[in-house]
Design a protein around this motif. Structure first.
Motif, PDB file in Angstrom:
ATOM      1  N   THR A 341       0.828  -1.198   0.000  1.00  0.00           N
ATOM      2  CA  THR A 341       0.000   0.000   0.000  1.00  0.00           C
ATOM      3  C   THR A 341       0.863   1.249   0.000  1.00  0.00           C
ATOM      4  N   ARG A 342       0.214   2.361  -0.274  1.00  0.00           N
ATOM      5  CA  ARG A 342       0.893   3.657  -0.307  1.00  0.00           C
ATOM      6  C   ARG A 342       0.729   4.341   1.031  1.00  0.00           C
ATOM      7  N   ASN A 343       1.836   4.548   1.712  1.00  0.00           N
ATOM      8  CA  ASN A 343       1.788   5.309   2.960  1.00  0.00           C
ATOM      9  C   ASN A 343       1.693   6.805   2.669  1.00  0.00           C
ATOM     10  N   LYS A 344       1.392   7.576   3.686  1.00  0.00           N
ATOM     11  CA  LYS A 344       1.213   9.020   3.495  1.00  0.00           C
ATOM     12  C   LYS A 344       2.463   9.697   2.962  1.00  0.00           C
ATOM     13  N   ASP A 345       3.636   9.138   3.280  1.00  0.00           N
ATOM     14  CA  ASP A 345       4.882   9.733   2.797  1.00  0.00           C
ATOM     15  C   ASP A 345       5.348   9.098   1.478  1.00  0.00           C
ATOM     16  N   ASN A 346       4.429   8.346   0.823  1.00  0.00           N
ATOM     17  CA  ASN A 346       4.689   7.663  -0.443  1.00  0.00           C
ATOM     18  C   ASN A 346       5.623   6.459  -0.310  1.00  0.00           C
ATOM     19  N   SER A 347       5.969   6.097   0.904  1.00  0.00           N
ATOM     20  CA  SER A 347       6.717   4.857   1.104  1.00  0.00           C
ATOM     21  C   SER A 347       5.760   3.677   0.958  1.00  0.00           C
ATOM     22  N   ILE A 348       6.314   2.477   0.917  1.00  0.00           N
ATOM     23  CA  ILE A 348       5.519   1.275   0.694  1.00  0.00           C
ATOM     24  C   ILE A 348       5.232   0.583   2.020  1.00  0.00           C
ATOM     25  N   GLY A 349       3.958   0.329   2.286  1.00  0.00           N
ATOM     26  CA  GLY A 349       3.536  -0.437   3.447  1.00  0.00           C
ATOM     27  C   GLY A 349       2.749  -1.661   3.004  1.00  0.00           C
ATOM     28  N   TYR A 350       1.968  -2.201   3.895  1.00  0.00           N
ATOM     29  CA  TYR A 350       1.135  -3.367   3.582  1.00  0.00           C
ATOM     30  C   TYR A 350      -0.153  -3.263   4.389  1.00  0.00           C
ATOM     31  N   THR A 351      -1.278  -3.564   3.740  1.00  0.00           N
ATOM     32  CA  THR A 351      -2.550  -3.575   4.460  1.00  0.00           C
ATOM     33  C   THR A 351      -3.569  -4.389   3.677  1.00  0.00           C
ATOM     34  N   ALA A 352      -4.655  -4.724   4.338  1.00  0.00           N
ATOM     35  CA  ALA A 352      -5.760  -5.426   3.681  1.00  0.00           C
ATOM     36  C   ALA A 352      -6.785  -4.398   3.235  1.00  0.00           C
ATOM     37  N   HIS A 353      -6.656  -3.915   1.996  1.00  0.00           N
ATOM     38  CA  HIS A 353      -7.587  -2.921   1.463  1.00  0.00           C
ATOM     39  C   HIS A 353      -8.984  -3.518   1.319  1.00  0.00           C
ATOM     40  N   GLY A 398       4.859  -9.935 -14.284  1.00  0.00           N
ATOM     41  CA  GLY A 398       3.483  -9.517 -14.496  1.00  0.00           C
ATOM     42  C   GLY A 398       3.201  -8.165 -13.872  1.00  0.00           C
ATOM     43  N   PHE A 399       1.944  -7.945 -13.507  1.00  0.00           N
ATOM     44  CA  PHE A 399       1.557  -6.655 -12.929  1.00  0.00           C
ATOM     45  C   PHE A 399       2.174  -6.483 -11.545  1.00  0.00           C
ATOM     46  N   TYR A 400       2.724  -5.291 -11.306  1.00  0.00           N
ATOM     47  CA  TYR A 400       3.211  -4.985  -9.969  1.00  0.00           C
ATOM     48  C   TYR A 400       2.052  -5.044  -8.982  1.00  0.00           C
ATOM     49  N   ASP A 401       2.380  -5.127  -7.722  1.00  0.00           N
ATOM     50  CA  ASP A 401       1.403  -5.528  -6.715  1.00  0.00           C
ATOM     51  C   ASP A 401       0.286  -4.518  -6.474  1.00  0.00           C
ATOM     52  N   ALA A 402       0.569  -3.226  -6.542  1.00  0.00           N
ATOM     53  CA  ALA A 402      -0.459  -2.234  -6.203  1.00  0.00           C
ATOM     54  C   ALA A 402      -0.073  -0.887  -6.793  1.00  0.00           C
ATOM     55  N   PHE A 403      -1.101  -0.040  -7.027  1.00  0.00           N
ATOM     56  CA  PHE A 403      -0.826   1.285  -7.574  1.00  0.00           C
ATOM     57  C   PHE A 403      -1.908   2.266  -7.133  1.00  0.00           C
ATOM     58  N   SER A 404      -1.572   3.530  -7.273  1.00  0.00           N
ATOM     59  CA  SER A 404      -2.518   4.611  -7.026  1.00  0.00           C
ATOM     60  C   SER A 404      -2.226   5.739  -7.998  1.00  0.00           C
ATOM     61  N   LEU A 405      -3.286   6.379  -8.491  1.00  0.00           N
ATOM     62  CA  LEU A 405      -3.136   7.517  -9.399  1.00  0.00           C
ATOM     63  C   LEU A 405      -3.512   8.824  -8.732  1.00  0.00           C
ATOM     64  N   VAL A 411       3.407   3.366  -7.713  1.00  0.00           N
ATOM     65  CA  VAL A 411       3.306   1.914  -7.867  1.00  0.00           C
ATOM     66  C   VAL A 411       4.335   1.253  -6.952  1.00  0.00           C
ATOM     67  N   SER A 412       3.968   0.125  -6.398  1.00  0.00           N
ATOM     68  CA  SER A 412       4.941  -0.663  -5.636  1.00  0.00           C
ATOM     69  C   SER A 412       5.603  -1.612  -6.626  1.00  0.00           C
ATOM     70  N   GLN A 413       6.823  -1.356  -6.979  1.00  0.00           N
ATOM     71  CA  GLN A 413       7.506  -2.197  -7.960  1.00  0.00           C
ATOM     72  C   GLN A 413       8.028  -3.458  -7.276  1.00  0.00           C
ATOM     73  N   ARG A 414       7.092  -4.161  -6.680  1.00  0.00           N
ATOM     74  CA  ARG A 414       7.391  -5.377  -5.929  1.00  0.00           C
ATOM     75  C   ARG A 414       6.264  -6.379  -6.158  1.00  0.00           C
ATOM     76  N   TYR A 415       6.509  -7.604  -5.711  1.00  0.00           N
ATOM     77  CA  TYR A 415       5.531  -8.677  -5.876  1.00  0.00           C
ATOM     78  C   TYR A 415       5.404  -9.480  -4.593  1.00  0.00           C
ATOM     79  N   LEU A 416       4.233 -10.065  -4.395  1.00  0.00           N
ATOM     80  CA  LEU A 416       3.971 -10.971  -3.284  1.00  0.00           C
ATOM     81  C   LEU A 416       3.420 -12.281  -3.829  1.00  0.00           C
ATOM     82  N   ALA A 417       3.884 -13.392  -3.291  1.00  0.00           N
ATOM     83  CA  ALA A 417       3.440 -14.706  -3.758  1.00  0.00           C
ATOM     84  C   ALA A 417       1.933 -14.862  -3.637  1.00  0.00           C
ATOM     85  N   ILE A 418       1.375 -14.392  -2.523  1.00  0.00           N
ATOM     86  CA  ILE A 418      -0.046 -14.605  -2.273  1.00  0.00           C
ATOM     87  C   ILE A 418      -0.938 -13.762  -3.181  1.00  0.00           C
ATOM     88  N   ASP A 419      -0.352 -12.808  -3.896  1.00  0.00           N
ATOM     89  CA  ASP A 419      -1.111 -12.035  -4.878  1.00  0.00           C
ATOM     90  C   ASP A 419      -0.890 -12.544  -6.297  1.00  0.00           C
TER      91      ASP A 419
END
Length: 458
Positions: A341-353, A398-405, A411-419
């Motif tokens: 996920t996108r943290n307020k400072d644009n760093s990368i976090g994780y959450t259940a959206h 494939g598609f990176y894990d998450a993004f916001s416009l 975009v989080s230029q990372r991947y997770l197995a469970i996704d």
């Protein structure tokens, strides 16, 4: 040649390969006179499946063959994180690899060797009454604690893994001598899981147990969330099955799992473990149903096809309701689930959206893995992600894990197995039903469903 140039060349070759047969592409000319190539549905599905499968094939942990918990293409990992492998994500990967073999995306002999290596690795690692921990070190096979007291058996992650065991076993059980040997290894791993131990002698299944902390986590699995498969497999075990009342009194809360709540005119059917009544993250409609076929499946609490279709449509309608005030959400840009996920400072976090936890972040896996439930909407989203947001979203697995416009595109230029795993598997279930058919044909699964009073019609 720069890394970016090499990557772009690889992408062009991938698209060319997907489109080279007649009928798989159409050329259009926009108002400015520029040509663009639109893939046919078949070519698009092939391209997304094949590229996403690389997570489990090319980017797996090299010693164990297991799925890494995460893959960072820039190789920038936290300390020791690069070799952490995930048991549940590997279960998803096993099913994805079966789909890849069947489609000819990966060589048969090499795939069989990979399955064999994974089975041997899992046989050699610590187990806790037959269950594996959430994470392992792929180099050493040692436990990698998920949390301070979460350093033992994780029966939910083990159930995701076992779903894959059964699929691989069913795929190879009538094959060559070598294939039958691999099938037998996965059969033994599956049969060694002591599901009944994880009831803690109570009416329900408890998520965690460790030799050091025993039952201190004290987390009984109650629905509704992603854990239906845990109860189904626990009832299906030949030697360590739970009693049916653990499902009805534990998971189903003595019938209190049902609800009359609706969102956007769609009945929720089961009471999701969330604050509101708009459904949980969409992975709840995916993880249990990679092998367990919801179509034609019902019990005294729900029709599981309707449950998952409604859950997906509620998630879609929520995004659509926000489209006018959002730069991210649109008719073809939707899908809230657990991801980076996108943290307020644009760093990368994780959450259940979810609608109850909306950060303006879309996870491509949410819409794509829902393709059996909402094929037109999911295909439109997939095409949008691939064609209109390709430069932002498309990467080596494939598609990176998450993004916001919202504001500056992120975009989080990372991947997770469970996704990544659910995308490959659910696309295959949409296309051929292969993984559903393999899992549902297992005799133990059929008996387990009967034991819990499920009805299943093909």
């Amino acid at each position: 040649m720069s890394h970016r140039s090499i990557y772009l060349l690889s992408f062009i070759l991938l698209v060319f390969t997907a489109c080279k047969e007649g009928g798989n592409k159409t050329e259009t000319i926009d108002e400015a006179g520029s040509k663009s190539v639109k893939l046919s549905e078949t070519a698009l599905l092939d391209t997304v499946q094949k590229q996403t499968l690389k997570y489990f094939w090319e980017y797996a942990e090299p010693n164990s063959g297991m799925a890494r918990e995460r893959f960072h293409p820039d190789d920038n990992y936290p300390k020791n994180d690069k070799h952490v492998v995930t048991t549940g994500g590997t279960g998803f990967g096993l099913m994805a690899l079966v789909a890849g073999v069947e489609r000819g995306f990966i060589p048969k002999d090499s795939a069989l060797a990979r399955f064999d290596r994974i089975a041997d690795f899992l046989e050699s690692t610590p187990r806790f009454h037959g269950a594996w921990s959430h994470w392992l070190n792929g180099e050493t096979g040692e436990i990698q604690a998920f949390g301070e007291k979460d350093n033992g058996g994780d029966i939910v992650e083990t159930s995701f893994l076992a779903q894959g065991f059964i699929v691989v076993r069913e795929y190879y059980k009538n094959g060559t001598t070598e294939e039958k040997a691999v099938a037998a290894k996965f059969d033994n791993l599956w049969k060694g899981i002591e599901w009944d131990w994880y009831t803690n002698d109570k009416d329900g299944i408890y998520w965690h147990w460790s030799p050091e902390y025993e039952w201190e986590m004290d987390f009984m699995i109650e629905g509704y969330n992603e854990c239906l498969i845990t109860y189904v497999l626990a009832a299906s075990s030949p030697d360590h099955a739970i009693k049916a009342n653990a499902y009805h009194d534990g998971w189903a809360r003595s019938g209190k799992i049902t609800t009359g709540a609706e969102a956007f005119s769609y009945p929720l059917i089961l009471k999701h473990n969330t604050r509101g009544n708009m459904g949980g993250p969409l992975f709840w409609a995916h993880y249990s149903y990679l092998g367990l076929k919801p179509q034609g499946l019902s019990d005294r609490y729900a029709n599981y096809w309707d449950l998952n279709v409604n859950h997906t449509l509620i998630n879609y309608e929520y995004a659509l309701s926000k489209a006018d005030s959002s730069e991210t959400y649109a008719e073809n840009s939707w899908g809230l689930t657990a991801s980076y996920t996108r943290n307020k400072d644009n760093s990368i976090g994780y959450t259940a959206h979810s609608p109850d936890n909306d950060r303006g972040v879309v996870s491509p896996t949410a819409a794509i893995s829902s393709i059996p439930y909402t094929p037109e909407k999911s295909l439109a989203a997939m095409r949008y992600f691939f064609e209109e947001q390709n430069e932002l979203l498309w990467g080596p697995a494939g598609f990176y894990d998450a993004f916001s416009l919202e504001g500056e595109p992120w975009v989080s230029q990372r991947y997770l197995a469970i996704d990544q795993g659910p995308m490959v598997v659910m696309i295959e279930n949409y296309r051929s039903g292969l993984i559903w058919d393999l899992f549902m044909q297992a005799p133990e699964v059929q008996e387990g469903l009967k034991k819990l009073d499920f009805q299943f019609t093909k």
